[in-house]
Design an enzyme around this catalytic site. Structure first.
Site, PDB file in Angstrom:
ATOM      1  N   ASP A 251      -8.549   5.839  -8.675  1.00  0.00           N
ATOM      2  CA  ASP A 251      -9.079   6.645  -9.769  1.00  0.00           C
ATOM      3  C   ASP A 251      -8.717   6.798 -10.884  1.00  0.00           C
ATOM      4  OD1 ASP A 251     -11.315   7.476  -7.954  1.00  0.00           O
ATOM      5  OD2 ASP A 251      -9.818   8.946  -7.199  1.00  0.00           O
TER       6      ASP A 251
ATOM      7  N   HIS B  83       0.841  -1.118  -0.009  1.00  0.00           N
ATOM      8  CA  HIS B  83       0.024  -0.061  -0.032  1.00  0.00           C
ATOM      9  C   HIS B  83       0.971   1.075   0.058  1.00  0.00           C
ATOM     10  CE1 HIS B  83      -3.225   2.626   0.752  1.00  0.00           C
ATOM     11  NE2 HIS B  83      -2.805   3.305   1.991  1.00  0.00           N
TER      12      HIS B  83
ATOM     13  N   SER C 134       7.406  -0.698 -15.451  1.00  0.00           N
ATOM     14  CA  SER C 134       6.337  -1.534 -15.070  1.00  0.00           C
ATOM     15  C   SER C 134       5.417  -2.061 -16.316  1.00  0.00           C
ATOM     16  CB  SER C 134       5.344  -0.773 -13.988  1.00  0.00           C
ATOM     17  OG  SER C 134       5.806  -0.476 -12.983  1.00  0.00           O
TER      18      SER C 134
END
Length: 440
Positions: free
Chosen positions: A234, A182, A319
């Site tokens: 979001d 997180h 990534s």
């Protein structure tokens, strides 16, 4: 269903604590000081990205040239003894300007920007506290460097990108590595601020929270699989799967097959607009002695590009585990198809250990941005774009003597595109000299 912080950590903890190998690693702890280690890395980087010769503009804003010296000092303590061990990780970074580029200062992302130029010197520091039970470790701090298919902070400039938050890793079962995080703030590789947002690199929009969970399982020596999921609050939810298989043909020959697939959907407030993309690649490599030959195919199924992590506006991190992601471009446009040819040579087979050579050629076609929502932040692709990239990479690592592990790497890339709506034709040179040193 969103990958909330509680769900992410609960999944990883449940997987980690279900192992019968309790206390396997923490039981071997020699102590906070005794197992500590201190390492140093000096990196010199020259970066020259020239697109002006192809754009007709002698001072094109895409022309990037900077040279700097980076230093990194990492200290990782051991763990206190007992069922639960505690420790700390500390890092210090510095970037020194050697040449701002004579009119191009602040354009390459190598040096830390300041006003219209770059700082002569910039430094930062970070730390994390950590605890370990058996082979499960939890870290909290602002110098985290996760590196996986859905969140990979790059180390391609003078200092690495880092993140702030909670990061859990576990290796309780043999062959199974799990992780979850997180994350609430970022520091880019050309920044000293550890409170920045995370970015969707191609959309240019940001979020203050990223969660991920996943892992890798080595089924045997030949076959491994990976599965990850992430949520950029979001912006998107992204899922990733990989299968990698090596078929030994003899002591000196093998075939390798590597399949990667991503699925990305918009999430929450949809800050990057509508996203409905499946991206996949397949690579087949044949190794014989010192030589490796690889053929790749990559495809983007969706009317938006495949997008991934940035830690600042205009920067791109790692990534993206698709086969044709390259030095200059990723071949990730909407509906794009690409194929590539790769060649690797390890000169150790010819009596020069430490010397390697890599070359690749990739061509992308059928980019189609015609179905894009005109209000989308991705609405900068044309219909029918095609382009190609050629990369050459030579590296030498000193094998012995006072300069042992000193490395010199030269990378050259050429990109040509039929039109310059979504990108530009360019040539890039990177010269990287690194010297790592381990104090203890």
């Amino acid at each position: 269903m969103p990958l909330s912080r509680n769900r992410v950590l609960a999944l990883a903890i449940a997987a980690a604590t279900g192992s019968p190998l309790v206390m396997a690693n923490q039981a071997d702890s020699k102590g906070f000081i005794e197992d500590g280690h201190l390492t140093f890395l000096a990196r010199n980087l020259f970066w020259d990205h020239n697109s002006s010769a192809h754009s007709g503009d002698p001072v094109n804003r895409s022309d990037k040239r900077e040279w700097g010296q980076g230093f990194r000092l990492d200290y990782g303590s051991g763990y206190t003894q007992g069922t639960v061990g505690f420790g700390i990780d500390l890092s210090a970074y510095a970037a020194i300007k050697l040449d701002g580029g004579r009119g191009y200062s602040g354009t390459a992302g190598v040096l830390v920007p300041e006003g219209d130029g770059t700082r002569d010197e910039a430094s930062s520091a970070g730390g994390a506290v950590k605890m370990r039970i058996s082979s499960t470790e939890l870290k909290y701090g602002n110098n985290l460097r996760p590196y996986n298919p859905v969140f990979a902070a790059a180390d391609a400039r003078l200092v690495p990108g880092t993140a702030t938050g909670l990061w859990l890793t576990s290796s309780e079962l043999e062959g199974l590595d799990l992780e979850a995080a997180h994350l609430t703030a970022a520091k880019d590789f050309n920044s000293t601020n550890s409170d920045d947002d995370f970015f969707a690199a191609y959309a240019g929009v940001s979020t203050d929270t990223v969660d991920f969970v996943g892992g890798n399982y080595a089924i045997n020596d030949q076959l491994s699989v990976s599965l990850y999921g992430s949520e950029y609050k979001d912006i998107w939810r992204q899922y990733y799967a990989n299968a990698n298989y090596t078929w030994p043909l003899s002591d000196t020959q093998s075939l390798n097959f590597d399949f990667n697939i991503y699925r990305t959907d918009d999430e929450g407030r949809k800050l990057a607009g509508e996203i409905d993309v499946t991206a996949w690649s397949l690579a087949a490599a044949y190794t014989i002695g010192a030589h490796t030959f690889k053929l790749t195919h990559q495809q983007i199924d969706g009317d938006q590009p495949f997008d991934y992590l940035g830690l600042g506006p205009g920067t791109f991190h790692d990534s993206i585990y698709l086969a044709n992601s390259s030095q200059l471009v990723d071949f990730n446009g909407p509906n794009e198809k690409s194929w590539g040819l790769f060649y690797n040579l390890d000169m150790a087979e010819f009596g020069v250990p430490g010397l390697t050579f890599h070359a690749r050629y990739i061509r992308g076609t059928d980019v189609d941005g015609s179905k894009m929502d005109p209000n989308s932040p991705y609405a900068y692709y044309a219909d029918g774009e095609d382009h190609w990239e050629r990369d050459i990479d030579v590296k030498y690592v000193v094998q012995a003597g006072p300069a042992k592990d000193l490395s010199v790497r030269l990378r050259h890339a050429t990109h040509r595109i039929g039109n310059d709506k979504s990108d530009v034709s360019a040539d890039q040179i990177r010269l990287i000299i690194e010297y790592p040193y381990e104090f203890f």
